[in-house]
Design an enzyme around this catalytic site. Sequence first.
Site, PDB file in Angstrom:
ATOM      1  N   GLY A 287       1.149   3.367  13.656  1.00 23.84           N
ATOM      2  CA  GLY A 287       1.802   2.129  14.084  1.00 23.84           C
ATOM      3  C   GLY A 287       1.000   1.423  15.173  1.00 23.84           C
ATOM      4  O   GLY A 287       0.855   0.195  15.162  1.00 23.84           O
TER       5      GLY A 287
ATOM      6  N   GLY B 294       6.082   4.568   9.329  1.00 24.25           N
ATOM      7  CA  GLY B 294       5.243   5.768   9.399  1.00 24.25           C
ATOM      8  C   GLY B 294       5.185   6.284  10.818  1.00 24.25           C
ATOM      9  O   GLY B 294       6.152   6.151  11.577  1.00 24.25           O
ATOM     10  N   SER B 295       4.048   6.834  11.181  1.00 29.54           N
ATOM     11  CA  SER B 295       3.931   7.507  12.479  1.00 29.54           C
ATOM     12  C   SER B 295       3.622   6.522  13.599  1.00 29.54           C
ATOM     13  O   SER B 295       2.990   5.481  13.361  1.00 29.54           O
ATOM     14  CB  SER B 295       2.804   8.540  12.406  1.00 29.54           C
ATOM     15  OG  SER B 295       1.581   7.875  12.128  1.00 29.54           O
TER      16      SER B 295
ATOM     17  N   LYS C  21       0.872  -1.185   0.000  1.00 24.31           N
ATOM     18  CA  LYS C  21       0.000   0.000   0.000  1.00 24.31           C
ATOM     19  C   LYS C  21       0.907   1.231   0.000  1.00 24.31           C
ATOM     20  O   LYS C  21       1.489   1.603   1.004  1.00 24.31           O
ATOM     21  CB  LYS C  21      -0.875  -0.015   1.268  1.00 24.31           C
ATOM     22  CG  LYS C  21      -2.221   0.676   1.128  1.00 24.31           C
ATOM     23  CD  LYS C  21      -2.145   2.175   0.856  1.00 24.31           C
ATOM     24  CE  LYS C  21      -1.920   3.001   2.080  1.00 24.31           C
ATOM     25  NZ  LYS C  21      -1.746   4.446   1.778  1.00 24.31           N
TER      26      LYS C  21
ATOM     27  N   CYS D 219      13.004   9.743   9.014  1.00 25.49           N
ATOM     28  CA  CYS D 219      12.778   9.125  10.335  1.00 25.49           C
ATOM     29  C   CYS D 219      13.978   9.297  11.238  1.00 25.49           C
ATOM     30  O   CYS D 219      13.834   9.432  12.446  1.00 25.49           O
ATOM     31  CB  CYS D 219      12.464   7.643  10.147  1.00 25.49           C
ATOM     32  SG  CYS D 219      13.727   6.779   9.205  1.00 25.49           S
TER      33      CYS D 219
END
Length: 495
Positions: free
Chosen positions: A251, A246-247, A193, A302
């Site tokens: 998560g 990601g965040s 995705k 990150c």
Amino acid sequence: MTAVHENVSATGLPDGTATQLFIGGQWRPASDGGTFTDLNPATGRPLVDVAAGTGQDIDDAVRAARAQLNGEWGSLPGAARGRILNRVADLIERDGEILARLEALDVGKPVGQPTMLDIPMAAGTFRHFAGWADKITGQSIPTAGYFGQPTHSYTVREPVGVIGAIVPWNTPLMISAWKIAPALAAGNTLVVKPPEDAPLSILHLATLLEEAGLPAGTVNIVPGLGEIAGDALAAHPGVDKISFTGSPRVGRIIAKRAADTFKRTTLELGGKSPQIILPDADLEAAINGTAMGLFFNQGEVCAAGTRILVHRSLYSQVVDGLAAAASAQVLGDPFDPATTMGALVNAKQRDTVLDYIAAGRSEGARVAAGGGRPDGDGFFVQPTIFADANNDMKIAREEIFGPVGTVIAFDTTDEAIAIANATDYGLAASIWTRDVSHAHILAGKVRAGAVAVNGWAPIDPALPWGGMKTSGTGRELGWAGIEANTEEKVVTIIL
Ligand SMILES: NC(=O)C1=CN([C@@H]2O[C@H](COP(=O)(O)OP(=O)(O)OC[C@H]3O[C@@H](n4cnc5c(N)ncnc54)[C@H](OP(=O)(O)O)[C@@H]3O)[C@@H](O)[C@H]2O)C=CC1
Ligand SMILES: CCCCCC/C=C/C(=O)O
């Protein structure tokens, strides 16, 4: 149908840019015909409409991936998988210019940056894991026997199964390679995705996977919205593992979803990485390297080294040096060779970063450079340095994901380590010193998945990547990437 909003030369998109779903080896629109609009961050204008995958599309993709797990792909020997991965690496290199263009248009970064980092790293990751594909071995383990009978026990590593990969927008090609290449080397199949803000380089990668001869359905790419396509993937009972970057917010959602069906997870959730400058550091190298750790990719990294911890004896020199480095950044068109910093990915991210800058001011930190947004179109934010700050401030505690650094003074090395570790995160850290013995000792004390000495974030496909604490769980890349994509099975023969 998908549509390019302006003519190709106006948007800069290469001819034939892929914008549909890639499921079971077929390119197709979303099951409900839905699309979302992908913007160019440097102009703020629409770039192209992209098919928005639905829950039904995710289900189709998972079924296609499952069929290949039990099909041609699942029965290919490792050496044959490795040959295909090497072909993918060759094709990424062949299409480097196209991929760099797509990332610059989609993410807003200067086109030279994907050329220098994302594309070689993506190709290198496929090549590295091509090498592992026929070397995934087990062990023979002696035991005391079984009720007096001798035994022969050995382990094998089997694919986890269908892997769901959920990818962020900051370095989409590279991070999708980090998820796809080790999973394929180990014999898994995938549903990917892409991020809705930057799906295009991953969709181009799908064309390369197809061209490399990957059996249809081995890798399925379903662009779409996180809350719809991403959630459907995380929840799907036919998915054996989710690999997410990601965040922490998302998560946590994914970890809870995955727990319902006991999916394996690797979660890479960003950081608030310290860069410690000790009194014996090579000051020029430390300032240049620290600035790179702050401003590379507009700070949308990150591992961005956003907390600069400086020995008090060097404090004003470092603040001045970083302020000069910030002021020297050239913001603008990602295709202008003079540009050194691009736009943030979208208006929301720009506004989030501006809110953090306002919070830094209101908490009493001093703006030594930047502190606002330039006039004009696009989602640009000035590279910003905060001085006279402390580690309790919001700008020192929360991930900003923009070009904002906070410089904090320390007096003793113990204090530097205490500040470095006084964070919810634990992804990366840098230590700048000429005393390598001391650096080894300090590296052992910093709670982070990767510690660099006299550099920032020296990533490599061979090195495990991942974080401690809120920075996530599990590791990608290197042998750890193979472990994360295999289940270990023990077989015991009673002789
Ligand atoms: N560790 C890292 O490298 C990254 C960290 N971040 C951090 O996250 C912050 C917010 O960025 P943002 O883009 O919102 O990051 P998110 O964590 O929301 O997005 C990462 C990926 O997860 C998808 N996603 C979103 N919601 C769900 C859901 N409910 N279930 C499954 N998948 C979902 C997103 O899809 P969609 O794109 O459609 O939303 C995207 O593909 C940044 O400011 C930064 O601090 C962001 C990106 C990378
Ligand atoms: C030199 C660039 C370092 C990038 C570190 C890896 C980035 C991952 C991410 O942002 O998710």
